[in-house]
Design a protein around this motif. Structure first.
Motif, PDB file in Angstrom:
ATOM      1  N   SER A  12       0.844  -1.197   0.000  1.00 25.00           N
ATOM      2  CA  SER A  12       0.000   0.000   0.000  1.00 25.00           C
ATOM      3  C   SER A  12       0.878   1.245   0.000  1.00 25.00           C
ATOM      4  O   SER A  12       1.998   1.240   0.499  1.00 25.00           O
ATOM      5  N   GLY A  13       0.361   2.312  -0.582  1.00 24.39           N
ATOM      6  CA  GLY A  13       1.126   3.547  -0.658  1.00 24.39           C
ATOM      7  C   GLY A  13       2.441   3.377  -1.385  1.00 24.39           C
ATOM      8  O   GLY A  13       3.495   3.772  -0.893  1.00 24.39           O
ATOM      9  N   VAL A  81       2.145 -11.751   0.650  1.00 24.70           N
ATOM     10  CA  VAL A  81       2.911 -10.770   1.436  1.00 24.70           C
ATOM     11  C   VAL A  81       2.143  -9.458   1.412  1.00 24.70           C
ATOM     12  O   VAL A  81       1.818  -8.939   0.337  1.00 24.70           O
ATOM     13  N   LEU A  82       1.846  -8.921   2.596  1.00 24.67           N
ATOM     14  CA  LEU A  82       1.168  -7.634   2.729  1.00 24.67           C
ATOM     15  C   LEU A  82       2.122  -6.651   3.392  1.00 24.67           C
ATOM     16  O   LEU A  82       2.640  -6.913   4.474  1.00 24.67           O
ATOM     17  N   ILE A  83       2.344  -5.529   2.728  1.00 22.72           N
ATOM     18  CA  ILE A  83       3.203  -4.493   3.288  1.00 22.72           C
ATOM     19  C   ILE A  83       2.378  -3.217   3.421  1.00 22.72           C
ATOM     20  O   ILE A  83       1.998  -2.592   2.430  1.00 22.72           O
ATOM     21  N   ASN A  84       2.076  -2.862   4.664  1.00 21.97           N
ATOM     22  CA  ASN A  84       1.280  -1.675   4.956  1.00 21.97           C
ATOM     23  C   ASN A  84       2.196  -0.467   5.067  1.00 21.97           C
ATOM     24  O   ASN A  84       2.862  -0.267   6.084  1.00 21.97           O
ATOM     25  N   ASN A  85       2.217   0.317   4.007  1.00 25.18           N
ATOM     26  CA  ASN A  85       3.105   1.478   3.955  1.00 25.18           C
ATOM     27  C   ASN A  85       2.343   2.788   3.804  1.00 25.18           C
ATOM     28  O   ASN A  85       2.913   3.855   4.021  1.00 25.18           O
ATOM     29  N   ALA A  86       1.058   2.726   3.451  1.00 19.46           N
ATOM     30  CA  ALA A  86       0.287   3.949   3.228  1.00 19.46           C
ATOM     31  C   ALA A  86       0.257   4.799   4.493  1.00 19.46           C
ATOM     32  O   ALA A  86       0.061   4.289   5.594  1.00 19.46           O
ATOM     33  N   GLY A  87       0.466   6.095   4.327  1.00 19.46           N
ATOM     34  CA  GLY A  87       0.435   6.975   5.483  1.00 19.46           C
ATOM     35  C   GLY A  87       0.699   8.416   5.100  1.00 19.46           C
ATOM     36  O   GLY A  87       1.100   8.724   3.977  1.00 19.46           O
TER      37      GLY A  87
END
Length: 257
Positions: A12-13, A81-87
């Motif tokens: 994300s992001g 694989v989930l990478i939470n980068n949105a911000g």
């Protein structure tokens, strides 16, 4: 779980900055990467630029837009694989910051991660395979006075990550958080524009003295590259023994063992 050629990775992001660098790194490893942005045009541009397998878009601070995006993400399932980068981040005066901005930061930085983990982690547990990385910040451990609103969201992300990791006990699913320090991106450049305005000093003067004045505990006394952060993300996915951890990529800013 190690990275495998052709596995689905959602970042994300990821139309710019750290997220884009992480997406690029996994593509180099042969993964099937899906990029994301709030903007359709930015998501599609990033997909074409780094040759990602797909792109989705939507404002993850809003539940209804997140659900629509998740429906499109099903075309690339299963997400392994989930990478939470949105911000979002900005320099703000604590004493003048309105409630609505605090809530916006919580919805964008924290609830976006919560919603994606809630949607995608059950499938990982059912398959007994998967990795989640939540990109927090060193500010989650060492809150920044000019970014208290941002820092609190990163502390929440670290706490939630550890709690989610507890839910993986005995499985091959892992949840970790990644704590980058000051990393030079276009967003960080905007951050320094704001800091210069807040302090009433020229931008170049702020940059020349930043680590001496604002991050004196940094051991490397420089900004990180997005590639250094993306290498750390790859390590977290590759090493199956790392779970429930916070990997600090902050050059020793946090003076703690």
């Amino acid at each position: 779980m190690n990275t495998r050629k052709g596995e689905s990775v959602f970042v994300s992001g990821s139309s710019s900055g750290i997220g884009k660098a992480i997406a690029t790194r996994f593509i180099e490893q042969g993964a099937k990467v899906i990029v994301h942005s709030r903007s359709e045009s930015r998501a599609l541009h990033a997909r074409d630029e780094i040759k990602a397998a797909g792109a989705v878009w939507g404002d993850l601070s809003r539940a209804e837009e997140t659900n629509k995006m998740l429906a499109h993400l099903e075309d690339f399932a299963p997400i392994e694989v989930l990478i939470n980068n949105a911000g979002i981040f900005s320099v703000e005066d604590f004493f003048t910051l309105e409630d609505e901005v605090w809530l916006q930061y919580y919805q964008t930085n924290v609830m976006s991660m919560v919603r994606l983990c809630r949607a995608l982690m059950p499938g990982m547990l059912a398959r007994d395979s998967g990795s989640i990385i939540n990109v927090a910040s060193e500010a989650g451990i060492k809150p920044l006075p000019q970014m208290i609103h941002y820092s609190m969201t990163k502390t929440a992300m670290i706490s939630i990550s550890r709690g989610l990791a507890e839910l993986t006990k005995g499985s091959m699913v892992r949840v970790n958080s990644l704590l980058p320090g000051p990393t030079w991106t276009s967003g960080v450049e905007s951050y320094f524009d704001g800091l210069a305005q807040q302090e009433g000093r020229p931008l170049q003067e702020i940059l020349a003295n930043y680590f001496k004045e604002h991050e004196p505990t940094s051991l490397i006394q420089r900004f990180f590259t997005v590639e250094e952060v993306s290498d750390a993300a790859l390590f977290l996915v590759r090493n199956g023994a790392v779970n429930g951890s916070t990997l600090r990529v902050e050059g020793g800013i946090i003076r703690s063992i």
